[in-house]
Write a protein that holds these residues in place. Structure first.
Motif, short mmCIF file in Angstrom:
data_model
loop_
_atom_site.label_atom_id
_atom_site.label_comp_id
_atom_site.label_asym_id
_atom_site.label_seq_id
_atom_site.Cartn_x
_atom_site.Cartn_y
_atom_site.Cartn_z
N ASP A 173 -0.88 1.78 -4.90
CA ASP A 173 -0.06 0.66 -4.46
C ASP A 173 1.14 0.55 -5.37
O ASP A 173 1.18 1.13 -6.45
CB ASP A 173 -0.87 -0.65 -4.42
CG ASP A 173 -1.42 -1.05 -5.77
OD1 ASP A 173 -0.62 -1.41 -6.65
OD2 ASP A 173 -2.65 -1.01 -5.95
N LEU A 176 -0.04 -5.97 0.71
CA LEU A 176 -1.38 -6.36 0.27
C LEU A 176 -1.37 -7.77 -0.34
O LEU A 176 -2.34 -8.51 -0.21
CB LEU A 176 -1.89 -5.37 -0.79
CG LEU A 176 -1.97 -3.91 -0.35
CD1 LEU A 176 -2.26 -3.01 -1.55
CD2 LEU A 176 -3.03 -3.75 0.72
N GLU A 196 0.86 -1.18 0.00
CA GLU A 196 0.00 0.00 0.00
C GLU A 196 0.90 1.23 0.00
O GLU A 196 1.80 1.35 0.82
CB GLU A 196 -0.87 -0.04 1.26
CG GLU A 196 -1.99 0.96 1.26
CD GLU A 196 -2.91 0.71 2.44
OE1 GLU A 196 -3.88 -0.04 2.28
OE2 GLU A 196 -2.62 1.27 3.51
#
Length: 187
Positions: free
Chosen positions: A137, A164, A87
């Motif tokens: 991201d 993530l 992220e």
């Protein structure tokens, strides 16, 4: 115990997201979490190390106990390379901190090889990662030579970039190559 006449077997497996890195689920009674046995029907091979249920990618399974120990034991420092979707937009400062080693609750990590990479061409994850339109991201390639519990995730979070999606691409000289999730091959 194997005799000298038995052939040692080593396989590379692309563990899908959500699969336990063991052959049985010793969780709660009645649990139906998928395990390695849903994908690998080969007697006598055992995982050389673990990969978290929410991580994907390369696992090595072998019938060779010495090889299993060399891969799994941190004293042998087998390098493990991961692709991490994190992220935020990774900064040079974060990369430098990862390269120097960070201090986690269980002590300092060894220095990692870390670099920002372009988004790789990969299989879709099921379920897909959570996407927030207001937060970008980015992707990192990270190589470590130890294997603490959830280490890569903890390292990226420590430098301000929560993971993530995490995919192990290689262990030592073995790499995932073109194995699709759930596939394996003998080496």
């Amino acid at each position: 115990m194997q005799t000298r006449s038995e052939t040692l077997t080593t396989i590379l497996f692309n563990k899908p997201f959500g699969v336990l890195s063991q052959f049985t689920d010793k969780g709660t009674q009645g649990s139906t979490r998928p395990t390695l046995s849903a994908y690998i029907d080969l007697p006598g091979v055992y995982p050389a190390g673990r990969l978290d249920r929410d991580s994907e990618g390369l696992m090595i399974l072998t019938s060779d106990g010495k090889l299993q120990a060399r891969i799994a034991d941190p004293k042998y420092k087998a390098p493990k390379t991961y692709l991490a979707q994190v992220e935020g937009t990774v900064t040079q400062d974060a990369l430098d901190r990862l390269r120097a080693g960070v201090i986690l609750r269980d002590g300092p990590t060894r220095p990692a090889k870390a670099r920002a990479v372009n988004p790789p061409t990969l299989w879709d994850r099921d379920p897909p990662i959570r996407v927030r339109k207001s937060v970008p991201d980015s992707w990192l390639e990270l190589t470590i030579a130890e294997g603490r519990n959830r280490q890569v995730r903890r390292m990226t979070a420590h430098v301000g970039f929560p993971t993530l999606r995490l995919i192990r691409m290689s262990i030592g000289d073995w790499s995932l190559g073109d194995l699709a999730p759930g596939q394996w091959r003998t080496v």
